[in-house]
Design a protein around this motif. Structure first.
Motif, short mmCIF file in Angstrom:
data_model
loop_
_atom_site.label_atom_id
_atom_site.label_comp_id
_atom_site.label_asym_id
_atom_site.label_seq_id
_atom_site.Cartn_x
_atom_site.Cartn_y
_atom_site.Cartn_z
N ALA A 100 0.47 -1.60 -0.06
CA ALA A 100 -0.17 0.07 -0.17
C ALA A 100 0.66 1.19 -0.24
O ALA A 100 0.69 2.32 -0.97
CB ALA A 100 -0.59 -0.25 1.01
N VAL A 101 1.91 1.27 1.11
CA VAL A 101 2.73 2.59 0.92
C VAL A 101 3.65 2.88 -0.26
O VAL A 101 3.18 3.87 -1.02
CB VAL A 101 3.98 2.85 2.27
N LEU A 102 3.94 1.94 -0.88
CA LEU A 102 5.12 1.91 -2.27
C LEU A 102 3.92 2.26 -3.13
O LEU A 102 5.04 2.90 -4.06
CB LEU A 102 6.15 0.49 -2.02
N GLY A 103 2.97 1.31 -3.56
CA GLY A 103 2.43 1.55 -4.16
C GLY A 103 1.55 3.08 -4.42
O GLY A 103 1.52 3.62 -5.27
N GLY A 104 1.54 3.13 -3.04
CA GLY A 104 0.96 4.63 -3.05
C GLY A 104 1.64 5.98 -3.24
O GLY A 104 1.62 6.93 -3.99
N ILE A 191 -0.94 0.98 -9.72
CA ILE A 191 -2.15 0.88 -10.66
C ILE A 191 -3.51 1.31 -10.84
O ILE A 191 -3.89 2.24 -11.15
CB ILE A 191 -1.41 -0.85 -12.13
N VAL A 192 -4.61 0.32 -9.37
CA VAL A 192 -5.08 0.93 -8.93
C VAL A 192 -5.37 1.76 -8.83
O VAL A 192 -6.93 2.73 -9.24
CB VAL A 192 -5.67 -0.47 -8.32
N LEU A 193 -4.71 2.19 -7.86
CA LEU A 193 -4.52 3.52 -7.84
C LEU A 193 -4.91 4.83 -8.70
O LEU A 193 -5.62 5.50 -8.43
CB LEU A 193 -3.30 3.79 -7.14
N LEU A 194 -3.88 4.83 -9.43
CA LEU A 194 -3.64 5.65 -10.54
C LEU A 194 -5.70 5.41 -11.37
O LEU A 194 -5.98 6.50 -11.81
CB LEU A 194 -3.11 4.58 -11.57
N ALA A 195 -5.91 3.62 -11.37
CA ALA A 195 -7.00 4.24 -12.04
C ALA A 195 -8.15 4.77 -11.69
O ALA A 195 -9.27 5.12 -11.90
CB ALA A 195 -7.70 2.07 -12.21
#
Lengths: 309, 299
Positions: A100-104, A191-195
């Motif tokens: 979650a942290v790195l993805g964010g 990618i989910v966050l970007l979407a």
């Protein structure tokens, strides 16, 4: 569909039942092959695994006796299973936090207006698109006790002293499987966050800005509620994938050293397939169910609520 | 504000302000690139290391005295030729392609009509069924593989690639049904209605008007039938233990050790050969994957 009804309006008036019946027959007929396939190869096996977990079935013995909850009592008395349960939770939670942290962070960076974003993005999603067994092998080689590429780089950069045996030492082994899971999952999270971010209409943000909403207000009242559903679904998927993925642990450590990376899926495979104790294996796999159930429950409730809205 | 002064002596001020804004934007971009660099290195490094390893001679691989991330002896194809001459790698490719083709066919034959029915036929229970199918994708293999191992044993499919042909659609059908139903919703209803008005039955209208304009959706479904199958490890591990029946990922992971020794050159060559095409194919369609699983949340 409303249009179709309109076009065939007079027809519907003369024989209302026949039209609906014909439509329903057609619709369910089209669904039948998929539903049938899923019932036979997902529904039935699932019920069967419930039955197996309550029986003393083994690979050699086809006439199984009903033994009630004895399998569950036995597997819960097995200290390796209890450790696997603990490890599964630790593994899923810690890996989830890092993803979650790195993805964010990555999503935030990729949101910025920079050149070459397409190329960067296609490089960044490699960990997610590579078949997971292949990635696990590549990492096994990077964690090699003798030729570890990670140790080579880290010692040359003076980030680390000594030459740790990643997969051979209890604490490090767990860290290693978490690292591989995080490596594989962070692009998915990003990618989910970007979407989610791109689902927020810019006009709404602009009009809020005009109305005097500062960044935090906009974030709190517009961005978060709008991307929350997507985040939620992404999180659920990732949790299910992580909870039930066997390949990383199986290929990296086989549950060792001293069961410190044993998780429920690997234990279920060892007992249910390798040792042939189908009943016990099914019981171990079903221990995941109480963990998965709230995840699926929230998803269903969430989807149901959106449908009603 | 500056516009008021542009005609007067304020012009240089305005230019100065723009220059400053440009510098700020450039600094910001630089920071973004700096922030992205470690992510890119971490994402790509294992693949780079895989590639280097698979082209190095064994002697070069295990030489502790040299910088490991480059060649100190000329690159070699010996690991690749070894794969094809001394292992079942050729069979694994054949098995993988057979599985991919048959799983795609099964998936299309079931998911195309189902996706269409969910999107277009206005069934009273369509929403519920759709969510049910979506949730079937969430039932993890780990809950099913033990009873399924009995099913493939009882049907004598165990230890053959056919077991995987039969089992893989259990996760490709729900995903592709969900994906295709989203796709069919975007096709204008008028075309099939026109066909129906012209006297076509519902099925004929679907086959003649909807199917021909749905190639893009179906191609996407096929790509996912393939890439999702390539992500499987548990089913192939549990059902197939005969060497010449394995798909590539399982074969590479379980069959390339001699005794207990890992021969990393040939292992990484085998991994690279399947990993790169799958990763490239998947990354082209990644956005559809994300749309597929998040569309439940944003419809």
């Amino acid at each position: 569909m409303a249009n179709a009804e309109l076009v065939t309006g007079p027809f519907v008036h003369t024989r209302p039942g026949a039209f609906t019946r014909q439509r329903l027959r057609f619709g369910y007929g089209m669904l039948a092959p998929a539903i049938l396939y899923m019932v036979v190869l997902v529904g039935v096996p699932f019920l069967w695994s419930l039955y197996l977990s309550l029986s003393d079935a083994t690979v050699g013995n086809s006439v199984a006796q009903f033994v009630g909850l004895r399998n569950f009592a036995a597997v819960l008395a097995d200290s390796t299973v209890r450790q696997a349960l603990r490890n599964t939770i630790v593994f899923t939670v810690i890996a989830g936090i890092f993803k979650a942290v790195l993805g964010g962070l990555l999503a935030f960076l990729l949101m910025q207006d920079i050149r070459g974003k397409k190329v960067l993005r296609s490089l960044l999603v490699i960990p997610w698109t590579l078949p997971v067994a292949i990635s696990a092998l590549a990492w096994k080689w990077m964690f090699d006790p003798q030729f570890s590429a990670i140790n080579y780089v880290a010692t040359r950069l003076h980030l680390m002293s000594g030459w740790p045996n990643w997969l051979g030492e209890p604490g490090l082994a767990m860290a290693s499987v978490i690292i591989v899971n995080v490596w594989r999952g962070f692009p998915f999270a990003a990618i989910v966050l970007l979407a989610g971010m791109s689902a927020v209409p810019l006009e709404i943000l602009d009009s809020a800005k005009v109305d005097g909403a500062n960044f935090f207000l906009r974030f709190h009242y517009i961005i978060v509620p709008m991307i929350a559903p997507i985040l939620f679904v992404g999180l659920l998927f990732d949790t299910v994938f992580t909870l039930t993925d066997i390949s990383i642990v199986f290929l990296l450590t086989q549950g060792g050293p001293m069961n410190t990376t044993e998780i429920l899926p690997t234990r279920a495979l060892e007992i249910g397939i390798e040792a042939g104790a189908l009943g016990r294996g099914a019981a171990i796999a079903l221990l995941l169910f109480p963990i998965l159930l709230p995840v699926v429950y929230f998803l269903l409730r969430f989807l149901g609520r959106r449908e009603a809205a | 504000m500056n516009t008021v002064h542009t005609l007067g002596p304020g012009l240089p001020v305005a230019q100065h302000a723009t220059r400053q804004a440009h510098a700020r934007a450039a600094r910001r971009r630089l920071l973004v690139y700096l922030g992205l660099t470690p992510f890119v290195i971490i994402a790509v490094f294992p693949v780079f290391w895989m590639a280097i390893t698979s082209f190095k001679t064994d002697a070069d691989l295990v030489n502790p005295a040299v910088f490991p991330f480059w060649f100190h002896q000329p690159p070699t194809l010996e690991h690749f030729t070894y794969l094809f001459q001394h292992t079942y790698y050729g069979d694994w490719i054949f098995n993988t392609l057979t599985i991919a083709v048959l799983v795609s066919i099964i998936t299309l034959l079931t998911a195309v009509p189902a996706g269409y029915a969910l999107a277009r036929v206005a069934l009273p229970a369509a929403e519920k069924l759709g969510i049910g199918i979506f949730c079937a994708y969430l039932i993890p293999p780990i809950l099913l593989f033990i009873p399924l191992s009995r099913i493939v044993a009882l049907t004598h499919l165990i230890d053959t690639k056919w077991a995987l042909v039969v089992i893989y659609p259990t996760f490709t059908i729900p995903f592709c049904t969900w994906l295709l139903s989203g796709f069919f919703k975007t096709i204008p209803a008028e075309i099939e209605e026109a066909a129906q008005v012209d006297g076509c039955g519902r099925l004929a209208a679907f086959v003649r008007t909807v199917v021909p304009v749905s190639w893009a959706g179906m191609l996407t479904a096929v790509i996912f039938a393939f890439t999702l199958s390539m992500q499987d490890f548990l089913y192939s591990l549990a059902f197939v233990s005969v060497s010449d029946q394995k798909p590539i990922p399982l074969g590479v992971a379980t069959d390339l050790m001699r005794g207990d020794v890992y021969f990393w050159g040939s292992l990484m060559a085998g991994a690279l050969l399947v990993g790169v095409p799958v990763a490239i194919l998947y990354s082209f369609f990644l956005d559809q994957f994300i749309t597929g699983i998040t569309s439940a949340a944003i419809k």
